[in-house]
Scaffold this motif. Sequence first.
Motif, short mmCIF file in Angstrom:
data_model
loop_
_atom_site.label_atom_id
_atom_site.label_comp_id
_atom_site.label_asym_id
_atom_site.label_seq_id
_atom_site.Cartn_x
_atom_site.Cartn_y
_atom_site.Cartn_z
N UNK A 78 0.82 -1.21 0.00
CA UNK A 78 0.00 0.00 0.00
C UNK A 78 0.86 1.26 0.00
N UNK A 79 1.89 1.29 0.83
CA UNK A 79 2.77 2.46 0.87
C UNK A 79 3.51 2.62 -0.45
N UNK A 80 3.94 1.51 -1.05
CA UNK A 80 4.64 1.57 -2.33
C UNK A 80 3.72 2.07 -3.44
N UNK A 81 2.48 1.60 -3.49
CA UNK A 81 1.54 2.06 -4.51
C UNK A 81 1.23 3.54 -4.37
N UNK A 84 4.31 10.44 -6.45
CA UNK A 84 5.54 11.10 -6.85
C UNK A 84 6.05 10.73 -8.23
N UNK A 85 5.70 9.56 -8.76
CA UNK A 85 6.29 9.09 -10.01
C UNK A 85 5.28 8.93 -11.14
N UNK A 86 4.08 9.49 -10.99
CA UNK A 86 3.07 9.30 -12.03
C UNK A 86 3.44 10.00 -13.33
N UNK A 87 4.13 11.15 -13.25
CA UNK A 87 4.51 11.85 -14.47
C UNK A 87 5.54 11.06 -15.28
N UNK A 88 6.50 10.46 -14.60
CA UNK A 88 7.51 9.67 -15.29
C UNK A 88 6.90 8.42 -15.93
N UNK A 89 5.99 7.78 -15.21
CA UNK A 89 5.35 6.57 -15.75
C UNK A 89 4.44 6.93 -16.91
N UNK A 90 3.70 8.04 -16.79
CA UNK A 90 2.84 8.47 -17.89
C UNK A 90 3.66 8.83 -19.12
N UNK A 91 4.82 9.44 -18.93
CA UNK A 91 5.69 9.75 -20.05
C UNK A 91 6.27 8.51 -20.70
N UNK A 132 8.09 3.38 4.08
CA UNK A 132 7.56 4.56 4.76
C UNK A 132 8.60 5.67 4.83
N UNK A 133 9.86 5.32 5.08
CA UNK A 133 10.93 6.31 5.12
C UNK A 133 11.12 6.97 3.76
N UNK A 134 11.07 6.18 2.69
CA UNK A 134 11.20 6.73 1.34
C UNK A 134 10.05 7.68 1.04
N UNK A 135 8.82 7.31 1.43
CA UNK A 135 7.69 8.19 1.21
C UNK A 135 7.86 9.51 1.95
N UNK A 136 8.24 9.44 3.22
CA UNK A 136 8.42 10.66 4.01
C UNK A 136 9.56 11.51 3.45
N UNK A 137 10.64 10.87 3.02
CA UNK A 137 11.76 11.60 2.44
C UNK A 137 11.35 12.33 1.16
N UNK A 138 10.60 11.66 0.30
CA UNK A 138 10.12 12.31 -0.92
C UNK A 138 9.13 13.43 -0.62
N UNK A 139 8.29 13.24 0.39
CA UNK A 139 7.32 14.27 0.77
C UNK A 139 8.03 15.52 1.29
#
Length: 113
Positions: A9-12, A18-25, A85-92
Amino acid sequence: MGIYALSLAVALITVATFFHEQIAGALGLSPPADSLFVSLGFLGGGISGGCGVVLAVAGLFLRSGPDRQQLCRLAPSLVILCAFTFIFILLLVAHFRGAENPPPLRPGETITI
């Protein structure tokens, strides 16, 4: 299994946020398809997180029974969950710190409104 579902869930949610623009491109998605991708990422994260909470709580109650004395290692799955969770908080935090000031204009540049 519940902790792995929470990690999913956290990964999704991280990917959808954060990465939807890169995936859409990369996939050549149109803007409506990109917003659908984000919505499906949040929906999948919510469903996976809800199932993960239910499985984790059910596992805690089943574990406390007298006939369940199997050895269960929680450390690897908790490390994965904490890492996501740490990666999510770091990106946020990086997003909030970088979005405060737009780059300054160079001499001779104009602003088009």
